[in-house]
Write a protein that holds these residues in place. Structure first.
Motif, PDB file in Angstrom:
ATOM      1  N   THR A 210     -46.274  32.671  26.327  1.00  0.00           N
ATOM      2  CA  THR A 210     -45.356  31.887  27.382  1.00  0.00           C
ATOM      3  C   THR A 210     -44.557  32.702  28.233  1.00  0.00           C
ATOM      4  OG1 THR A 210     -44.771  29.911  25.723  1.00  0.00           O
ATOM      5  CG2 THR A 210     -43.208  30.145  27.831  1.00  0.00           C
ATOM      6  N   LEU A 211     -43.584  34.061  27.854  1.00  0.00           N
ATOM      7  CA  LEU A 211     -43.197  35.423  28.932  1.00  0.00           C
ATOM      8  C   LEU A 211     -44.448  35.861  29.649  1.00  0.00           C
ATOM      9  CD1 LEU A 211     -40.790  37.149  27.775  1.00  0.00           C
ATOM     10  CD2 LEU A 211     -42.600  37.920  29.029  1.00  0.00           C
ATOM     11  N   LEU A 212     -45.460  36.226  29.204  1.00  0.00           N
ATOM     12  CA  LEU A 212     -46.378  36.690  29.746  1.00  0.00           C
ATOM     13  C   LEU A 212     -46.356  35.949  30.962  1.00  0.00           C
ATOM     14  CD1 LEU A 212     -48.847  38.819  27.510  1.00  0.00           C
ATOM     15  CD2 LEU A 212     -47.591  39.251  29.215  1.00  0.00           C
ATOM     16  N   LEU A 213     -46.968  34.571  30.989  1.00  0.00           N
ATOM     17  CA  LEU A 213     -46.915  33.588  31.731  1.00  0.00           C
ATOM     18  C   LEU A 213     -45.975  33.688  33.408  1.00  0.00           C
ATOM     19  CD1 LEU A 213     -49.077  30.338  29.736  1.00  0.00           C
ATOM     20  CD2 LEU A 213     -50.018  31.946  31.933  1.00  0.00           C
ATOM     21  N   ALA A 214     -44.813  33.252  32.514  1.00  0.00           N
ATOM     22  CA  ALA A 214     -44.013  33.528  32.960  1.00  0.00           C
ATOM     23  C   ALA A 214     -43.738  34.174  34.169  1.00  0.00           C
ATOM     24  CB  ALA A 214     -42.806  33.320  32.210  1.00  0.00           C
ATOM     25  N   LEU A 215     -43.996  36.088  33.631  1.00  0.00           N
ATOM     26  CA  LEU A 215     -44.013  37.119  34.787  1.00  0.00           C
ATOM     27  C   LEU A 215     -45.397  36.552  35.360  1.00  0.00           C
ATOM     28  CD1 LEU A 215     -42.746  39.763  34.448  1.00  0.00           C
ATOM     29  CD2 LEU A 215     -44.506  40.582  33.147  1.00  0.00           C
ATOM     30  N   ILE A 216     -46.507  36.463  35.492  1.00  0.00           N
ATOM     31  CA  ILE A 216     -47.720  36.345  35.963  1.00  0.00           C
ATOM     32  C   ILE A 216     -47.292  35.492  37.118  1.00  0.00           C
ATOM     33  CG2 ILE A 216     -50.012  35.191  35.861  1.00  0.00           C
ATOM     34  CD1 ILE A 216     -50.492  36.622  33.401  1.00  0.00           C
ATOM     35  N   ARG A 217     -46.425  34.286  37.656  1.00  0.00           N
ATOM     36  CA  ARG A 217     -45.833  33.328  37.495  1.00  0.00           C
ATOM     37  C   ARG A 217     -44.724  33.727  38.615  1.00  0.00           C
ATOM     38  NH1 ARG A 217     -46.559  28.272  33.582  1.00  0.00           N
ATOM     39  NH2 ARG A 217     -49.362  27.825  34.008  1.00  0.00           N
ATOM     40  N   GLY A 218     -44.114  34.814  38.649  1.00  0.00           N
ATOM     41  CA  GLY A 218     -43.384  35.161  39.165  1.00  0.00           C
ATOM     42  C   GLY A 218     -41.713  34.660  39.064  1.00  0.00           C
ATOM     43  N   SER A 219     -41.506  34.474  37.821  1.00  0.00           N
ATOM     44  CA  SER A 219     -40.680  33.558  37.494  1.00  0.00           C
ATOM     45  C   SER A 219     -39.179  34.426  37.914  1.00  0.00           C
ATOM     46  CB  SER A 219     -40.862  33.115  36.469  1.00  0.00           C
ATOM     47  OG  SER A 219     -41.430  31.572  36.095  1.00  0.00           O
ATOM     48  N   GLY A 220     -37.840  34.034  37.512  1.00  0.00           N
ATOM     49  CA  GLY A 220     -36.599  34.599  37.366  1.00  0.00           C
ATOM     50  C   GLY A 220     -36.561  34.417  36.464  1.00  0.00           C
TER      51      GLY A 220
ATOM     52  N   GLU B  50     -61.263  26.501  25.450  1.00  0.00           N
ATOM     53  CA  GLU B  50     -61.835  27.030  27.109  1.00  0.00           C
ATOM     54  C   GLU B  50     -60.949  28.437  27.668  1.00  0.00           C
ATOM     55  OE1 GLU B  50     -62.190  23.837  28.198  1.00  0.00           O
ATOM     56  OE2 GLU B  50     -62.890  22.268  26.823  1.00  0.00           O
ATOM     57  N   PRO B  51     -61.649  29.438  27.804  1.00  0.00           N
ATOM     58  CA  PRO B  51     -60.502  30.841  28.716  1.00  0.00           C
ATOM     59  C   PRO B  51     -60.332  29.897  30.248  1.00  0.00           C
ATOM     60  CG  PRO B  51     -62.661  31.599  28.015  1.00  0.00           C
ATOM     61  CD  PRO B  51     -63.095  30.324  27.821  1.00  0.00           C
ATOM     62  N   ALA B  52     -60.535  29.125  30.933  1.00  0.00           N
ATOM     63  CA  ALA B  52     -60.900  28.523  31.609  1.00  0.00           C
ATOM     64  C   ALA B  52     -59.398  28.433  32.098  1.00  0.00           C
ATOM     65  CB  ALA B  52     -61.088  27.702  32.484  1.00  0.00           C
ATOM     66  N   MET B  53     -58.119  27.984  30.847  1.00  0.00           N
ATOM     67  CA  MET B  53     -56.740  27.448  30.618  1.00  0.00           C
ATOM     68  C   MET B  53     -56.001  28.650  30.710  1.00  0.00           C
ATOM     69  SD  MET B  53     -57.311  24.182  28.377  1.00  0.00           S
ATOM     70  CE  MET B  53     -55.442  23.338  28.965  1.00  0.00           C
ATOM     71  N   ASP B  54     -54.986  29.018  31.401  1.00  0.00           N
ATOM     72  CA  ASP B  54     -54.277  30.176  31.439  1.00  0.00           C
ATOM     73  C   ASP B  54     -53.830  30.876  29.839  1.00  0.00           C
ATOM     74  OD1 ASP B  54     -54.597  30.177  34.218  1.00  0.00           O
ATOM     75  OD2 ASP B  54     -52.924  29.477  35.195  1.00  0.00           O
ATOM     76  N   ARG B  55     -53.427  30.234  29.592  1.00  0.00           N
ATOM     77  CA  ARG B  55     -52.717  30.367  27.983  1.00  0.00           C
ATOM     78  C   ARG B  55     -54.246  30.404  27.093  1.00  0.00           C
ATOM     79  NH1 ARG B  55     -47.988  29.667  25.350  1.00  0.00           N
ATOM     80  NH2 ARG B  55     -47.015  28.533  26.963  1.00  0.00           N
ATOM     81  N   ASN B  56     -54.681  29.852  26.829  1.00  0.00           N
ATOM     82  CA  ASN B  56     -56.342  30.374  26.502  1.00  0.00           C
ATOM     83  C   ASN B  56     -57.030  32.099  26.464  1.00  0.00           C
ATOM     84  OD1 ASN B  56     -55.770  27.813  24.966  1.00  0.00           O
ATOM     85  ND2 ASN B  56     -57.807  26.941  25.778  1.00  0.00           N
ATOM     86  N   TYR B  57     -56.520  31.942  28.225  1.00  0.00           N
ATOM     87  CA  TYR B  57     -56.952  33.255  28.435  1.00  0.00           C
ATOM     88  C   TYR B  57     -56.344  34.375  28.217  1.00  0.00           C
ATOM     89  CZ  TYR B  57     -58.977  36.444  31.871  1.00  0.00           C
ATOM     90  OH  TYR B  57     -59.312  37.916  32.301  1.00  0.00           O
ATOM     91  N   LEU B  58     -54.876  33.685  28.087  1.00  0.00           N
ATOM     92  CA  LEU B  58     -54.548  35.049  27.600  1.00  0.00           C
ATOM     93  C   LEU B  58     -54.619  35.497  26.289  1.00  0.00           C
ATOM     94  CD1 LEU B  58     -50.663  34.768  29.142  1.00  0.00           C
ATOM     95  CD2 LEU B  58     -52.084  36.630  29.636  1.00  0.00           C
TER      96      LEU B  58
ATOM     97  N   THR C  58     -41.518  42.646  20.659  1.00  0.00           N
ATOM     98  CA  THR C  58     -41.411  43.266  21.822  1.00  0.00           C
ATOM     99  C   THR C  58     -41.098  42.280  22.727  1.00  0.00           C
ATOM    100  OG1 THR C  58     -43.129  44.657  22.600  1.00  0.00           O
ATOM    101  CG2 THR C  58     -42.095  46.234  21.148  1.00  0.00           C
ATOM    102  N   LEU C  59     -42.070  41.073  22.694  1.00  0.00           N
ATOM    103  CA  LEU C  59     -42.114  40.678  24.817  1.00  0.00           C
ATOM    104  C   LEU C  59     -40.951  39.511  23.851  1.00  0.00           C
ATOM    105  CD1 LEU C  59     -45.897  40.072  25.545  1.00  0.00           C
ATOM    106  CD2 LEU C  59     -44.187  41.035  26.850  1.00  0.00           C
ATOM    107  N   ALA C  60     -40.790  39.125  22.981  1.00  0.00           N
ATOM    108  CA  ALA C  60     -39.995  38.492  22.741  1.00  0.00           C
ATOM    109  C   ALA C  60     -38.798  38.712  22.029  1.00  0.00           C
ATOM    110  CB  ALA C  60     -39.929  37.943  21.541  1.00  0.00           C
ATOM    111  N   ARG C  61     -38.770  39.653  22.033  1.00  0.00           N
ATOM    112  CA  ARG C  61     -36.690  40.160  22.771  1.00  0.00           C
ATOM    113  C   ARG C  61     -36.851  41.055  23.796  1.00  0.00           C
ATOM    114  NH1 ARG C  61     -37.838  46.289  20.973  1.00  0.00           N
ATOM    115  NH2 ARG C  61     -38.257  44.986  19.187  1.00  0.00           N
ATOM    116  N   SER C  62     -37.373  41.321  24.944  1.00  0.00           N
ATOM    117  CA  SER C  62     -37.561  40.945  26.060  1.00  0.00           C
ATOM    118  C   SER C  62     -36.694  39.520  26.613  1.00  0.00           C
ATOM    119  CB  SER C  62     -38.523  41.677  27.039  1.00  0.00           C
ATOM    120  OG  SER C  62     -38.873  42.716  26.765  1.00  0.00           O
ATOM    121  N   GLY C  63     -37.708  38.669  26.013  1.00  0.00           N
ATOM    122  CA  GLY C  63     -37.093  37.961  25.864  1.00  0.00           C
ATOM    123  C   GLY C  63     -36.099  36.661  26.226  1.00  0.00           C
ATOM    124  N   ALA C  64     -35.458  37.182  24.991  1.00  0.00           N
ATOM    125  CA  ALA C  64     -33.682  36.935  24.498  1.00  0.00           C
ATOM    126  C   ALA C  64     -33.087  37.772  25.149  1.00  0.00           C
ATOM    127  CB  ALA C  64     -34.227  37.641  23.109  1.00  0.00           C
TER     128      ALA C  64
END
Length: 461
Positions: A130-140, A189-197, A215-221
């Motif tokens: 979830t954090l990686l997807l948000a980062l790729i999409r330019g989330s705040g 199906e890797p065509a879906m973003d979450r599955n690709y990650l 560590t990604l979860a820690r950054s999310g916190a």
């Protein structure tokens, strides 16, 4: 790898001392199967009776078989199961995954009673994705905060008790107990973003950084902490920025804020109003097109489920307006009239004698070039002028019921009555959306308009 222990559920749910029901969002997959089985193992120590809910999206030919699997599993565990069917119809350019999630959570929203808890089986690796997807999409920072452990949902609360556990620990628990679960082929199906990650990106990252999910979860916190500070500052400003209508914002008040703070206030306001947050482009249009527009302009910025408009000095956030009713109108020969397009109901509040003197009554919408003499007025005035004096925005006027007795306009419901000109007394103007229909009788009938989409904004009362 530390193992998963069902006792961790007890500790996670300890702050919720007395819940109405503890619901498990049960899809039949590995993660929710582990959560269901673990909750069953400690059900006597949960803060409320244990139930499960399964949502069938009807997106796969085997979805009926999956629902049956969930039904049998819950019967074996003596857990009551609520089954829901969600309609998923993506619009043009919409993600099927996102639309299905919205539909699923809509079912959960409607399900929860006050005090209920809904437990979902999101785990540590889901959080990293979830954090990686948000980062790729330019989330705040709010998007990068990923999934909170606890959140409000409808009248209850959403709890994610497995966020501290990696999927491998859940699978080890399931295999140790010999559990059976469903495999949704769409998850491969890797065509879906979450599955690709999940299938291609995170395995590579783990080869280099084995603790990457942690560590990604820690950054999310950390981002969640930053988001909380942003909301704290925005909330302090928002408290003093109410417009003239309930739930609106004062445009002059917003204009006095620094632009960055203005953005934060708008996002918090929209979230508290129950809307999905705008992306950067839509937020920029609110700031640059809607706020500086002339008070008599009619700007609109819209995205899925939300329309932001202004009227005079107030900023409105609304559900998309329904189709405006057209045609010859609706005959009204019963005490209660159901209006089209979710516009609520009209109720006649009158004695039988007054109603008998009314004659045939019809309700119409959007009729232009009409005039009305409000009670106490000496002259006829155009409906446009009457709407302006009542503060009804142009974009709501096509939805206001106009009541006719024969060919005579006798009421602009929720705004004013229209006095007749045949020498009869003027009807008195009422509040609370109760308007005399006509002055043809000494005791004038009245109309109450309820259930329309704009009650919370204080219109037509």
């Amino acid at each position: 790898m530390s193992g998963f222990d069902p006792q961790s559920l007890v500790a996670t749910l300890a702050p919720f001392e007395a819940a109405g029901r503890v619901w498990i969002a049960y899809s039949g997959g590995l993660d929710s199967t582990v959560l269901l089985r673990a909750a069953a193992a400690v059900r006597e120590r949960l803060p409320g009776p244990l139930w499960a809910v399964h949502v069938d999206h009807a997106l796969h030919p085997d979805s009926g078989r999956w629902a049956e699997h969930c039904r049998v599993t819950c019967e074996d565990l003596a857990i009551p199961l609520r089954e829901c069917r969600a309609e998923v119809k993506p619009g043009r350019g919409e993600s099927l995954e996102a639309v299905a999630r919205t539909a699923r959570y809509g079912e959960f929203f409607a399900l929860l009673a006050p005090g209920d808890l809904l437990l979902t089986a999101h785990h540590l690796d889901d959080q990293a994705e979830t954090l990686l997807l948000a980062l790729i999409r330019g989330s705040g920072v709010h998007g990068l905060a990923a999934m909170p452990p606890v959140a409000d949902l409808g009248l209850g609360r959403l709890v994610r008790p497995l966020l501290g556990h990696p999927r491998a620990a859940l699978e080890h628990y399931a295999r140790t107990l010999g559990l059976t679960w469903l495999e949704d082929p769409s998850n491969r199906e890797p065509a879906m973003d979450r599955n690709y990650l999940r299938q291609l990106v995170l395995p590579l990252l783990r080869e280099r950084w084995p603790a990457v999910s942690v560590t990604l979860a820690r950054s999310g916190a950390h981002c969640a902490d930053a988001a909380a500070l942003v909301d704290l500052a925005a909330g302090r400003e928002l408290a003093g920025l109410g417009g003239e209508r309930p739930g609106t914002l004062s445009i002059p008040g917003l204009a006095r804020l620094e632009r960055t703070l203005r953005k934060a206030v708008l996002r918090l306001w929209l979230r508290r109003r129950g809307f999905l947050g705008p992306d950067t482009a839509h937020l920029g249009r609110i700031l640059d097109e809607v706020l500086p527009a002339r008070p008599d302009a009619d700007p609109l910025v819209a995205w899925r489920g939300c329309e932001v408009r202004r009227y005079r000095q107030d900023l409105f956030a609304l559900r998309p307006l329904p189709p405006a009713p057209t045609g010859p109108g609706l005959p009204w020969d019963q005490p209660v009239l159901q209006l089209p397009h979710g516009l609520g109901t009209l109720e006649r509040v009158a004695d039988a004698a007054a109603m008998a003197l009314m004659g045939p009554v019809r309700v119409r919408f959007g009729v232009s070039e009409l005039s009305c003499r409000p009670p106490g007025g000496a002259h006829q005035r155009s409906l446009k002028k009457i709407f302006q004096e009542a503060g009804v925005p142009p974009w709501l006027r096509p939805y206001v019921p106009l009541v006719f007795a024969g060919d005579d306009l006798v009421a602009v419901v929720g705004v004013c009555a229209c006095a007749q000109t045949q020498g009869v007394p003027d009807p008195a103007m009422l509040t609370a959306a109760e308007v005399p229909l006509t002055a043809l009788a000494p005791t004038a009938p009245q109309v109450r308009w309820s259930g329309h989409p704009w009650e919370s904004l204080g219109f037509f009362q």
